[in-house]
Design a protein around this motif. Structure first.
Motif, PDB file in Angstrom:
ATOM      1  N   ALA A   8       0.857  -1.188   0.000  1.00 56.58           N
ATOM      2  CA  ALA A   8       0.000   0.000   0.000  1.00 56.58           C
ATOM      3  C   ALA A   8       0.893   1.237   0.000  1.00 56.58           C
ATOM      4  CB  ALA A   8      -0.906  -0.008   1.221  1.00 56.58           C
ATOM      5  N   GLN A   9       0.587   2.184  -0.862  1.00 59.55           N
ATOM      6  CA  GLN A   9       1.386   3.399  -0.987  1.00 59.55           C
ATOM      7  C   GLN A   9       0.496   4.618  -0.765  1.00 59.55           C
ATOM      8  OE1 GLN A   9       4.573   3.369  -1.112  1.00 59.55           O
ATOM      9  NE2 GLN A   9       4.867   1.213  -1.604  1.00 59.55           N
ATOM     10  N   PRO A  10       1.081   5.722  -0.295  1.00 58.08           N
ATOM     11  CA  PRO A  10       0.276   6.926  -0.051  1.00 58.08           C
ATOM     12  C   PRO A  10      -0.089   7.676  -1.338  1.00 58.08           C
ATOM     13  CG  PRO A  10       2.566   7.335   0.516  1.00 58.08           C
ATOM     14  CD  PRO A  10       2.458   5.873   0.167  1.00 58.08           C
ATOM     15  N   PHE A  11       0.444   7.236  -2.461  1.00 56.36           N
ATOM     16  CA  PHE A  11       0.138   7.863  -3.742  1.00 56.36           C
ATOM     17  C   PHE A  11       0.253   6.822  -4.847  1.00 56.36           C
ATOM     18  CE2 PHE A  11       4.621   8.608  -2.751  1.00 56.36           C
ATOM     19  CZ  PHE A  11       5.246   8.008  -3.838  1.00 56.36           C
ATOM     20  N   THR A  12      -0.378   7.119  -5.966  1.00 52.35           N
ATOM     21  CA  THR A  12      -0.288   6.247  -7.136  1.00 52.35           C
ATOM     22  C   THR A  12       0.852   6.738  -8.028  1.00 52.35           C
ATOM     23  OG1 THR A  12      -1.774   7.602  -8.480  1.00 52.35           O
ATOM     24  CG2 THR A  12      -2.794   5.871  -7.101  1.00 52.35           C
ATOM     25  N   LEU A  13       1.229   5.915  -8.984  1.00 49.54           N
ATOM     26  CA  LEU A  13       2.269   6.322  -9.930  1.00 49.54           C
ATOM     27  C   LEU A  13       1.800   7.556 -10.712  1.00 49.54           C
ATOM     28  CD1 LEU A  13       5.068   5.654 -11.030  1.00 49.54           C
ATOM     29  CD2 LEU A  13       3.966   4.187 -12.722  1.00 49.54           C
ATOM     30  N   GLU A  14       0.531   7.583 -11.065  1.00 48.05           N
ATOM     31  CA  GLU A  14      -0.009   8.728 -11.796  1.00 48.05           C
ATOM     32  C   GLU A  14       0.066  10.001 -10.954  1.00 48.05           C
ATOM     33  OE1 GLU A  14      -1.011  10.886 -14.816  1.00 48.05           O
ATOM     34  OE2 GLU A  14      -0.704   8.737 -15.010  1.00 48.05           O
ATOM     35  N   GLU A  15      -0.218   9.901  -9.664  1.00 44.51           N
ATOM     36  CA  GLU A  15      -0.103  11.066  -8.787  1.00 44.51           C
ATOM     37  C   GLU A  15       1.356  11.501  -8.653  1.00 44.51           C
ATOM     38  OE1 GLU A  15      -3.919  10.415  -5.816  1.00 44.51           O
ATOM     39  OE2 GLU A  15      -2.074   9.298  -5.431  1.00 44.51           O
ATOM     40  N   ALA A  16       2.274  10.555  -8.610  1.00 48.64           N
ATOM     41  CA  ALA A  16       3.697  10.884  -8.520  1.00 48.64           C
ATOM     42  C   ALA A  16       4.155  11.632  -9.765  1.00 48.64           C
ATOM     43  CB  ALA A  16       4.529   9.620  -8.318  1.00 48.64           C
ATOM     44  N   ARG A  17       3.573  11.310 -10.903  1.00 48.84           N
ATOM     45  CA  ARG A  17       3.940  11.993 -12.148  1.00 48.84           C
ATOM     46  C   ARG A  17       3.592  13.475 -12.119  1.00 48.84           C
ATOM     47  NH1 ARG A  17       1.747   6.915 -15.029  1.00 48.84           N
ATOM     48  NH2 ARG A  17       3.673   5.839 -15.595  1.00 48.84           N
ATOM     49  N   GLN A  18       2.651  13.855 -11.272  1.00 46.83           N
ATOM     50  CA  GLN A  18       2.233  15.251 -11.171  1.00 46.83           C
ATOM     51  C   GLN A  18       3.161  16.084 -10.283  1.00 46.83           C
ATOM     52  OE1 GLN A  18      -0.295  16.084 -13.218  1.00 46.83           O
ATOM     53  NE2 GLN A  18      -0.228  13.910 -13.742  1.00 46.83           N
ATOM     54  N   LEU A  19       4.054  15.433  -9.553  1.00 48.90           N
ATOM     55  CA  LEU A  19       4.954  16.136  -8.641  1.00 48.90           C
ATOM     56  C   LEU A  19       6.113  16.776  -9.399  1.00 48.90           C
ATOM     57  CD1 LEU A  19       5.158  13.430  -5.834  1.00 48.90           C
ATOM     58  CD2 LEU A  19       3.802  15.544  -5.807  1.00 48.90           C
TER      59      LEU A  19
END
Length: 146
Positions: A8-19
């Motif tokens: 379980a992660q606090p963010f998805t890969l797609e959300e990480a791409r927005q950083l």
């Protein structure tokens, strides 16, 4: 192809791409520091467990830490994937194996500054005195302050 994390992660890969890149690199550094502390704790727990093999609390703590370590390593991997997608050159600084083999934070070399559109991005170091921008003196009216 969709990336599915094992933990379980606090963010998805797609959300990480927005950083932004600096946020990603800071999070990688924070996670690497956390992993170094966890790995040292695991060594202490293993030693204590060898002295008290029937201690359920030690066994539980060891197992829980293993899950946290796995999750944090996976999170670093996700963030590294995003950095590669963004065109940031990778160095040993962001490598899990390299960071876990360091004996002390002082032995960690400084990574090369990331580049955006061919321009090296750097952050000024803090000297502990936040009253004036670094590199300025009283009465210094000229210059660019970042």
């Amino acid at each position: 192809m969709e990336y599915r994390p094992r933990y379980a992660q606090p963010f998805t890969l797609e959300e990480a791409r927005q950083l932004e890149v600096p946020i990603i690199t800071e999070e990688i550094s924070r996670l690497q520091n956390s992993l170094a502390h966890l790995e040292r704790t695991q060594e202490v727990l293993r030693e204590a467990l060898s002295d008290s093999p029937d201690d359920a609390d030690l066994s539980q703590a060891l197992g829980e830490n293993e899950n946290v370590i796995g999750s944090q390593r996976e999170r670093i991997s996700m963030l590294r994937m995003v950095l590669v997608e963004k065109g940031v050159p990778m160095s040993a600084h962001y490598d899990l194996e390299a960071s876990s083999q360091q004996s002390s934070p002082a032995a960690t070399p400084m990574p090369p500054a990331p580049q955006v559109n061919g321009v090296r991005q750097t952050l000024p170091a803090l000297n502990g005195d936040l009253s004036e921008p670094r590199g300025t003196t009283q009465g210094d009216e000229d210059g660019v302050y970042l």
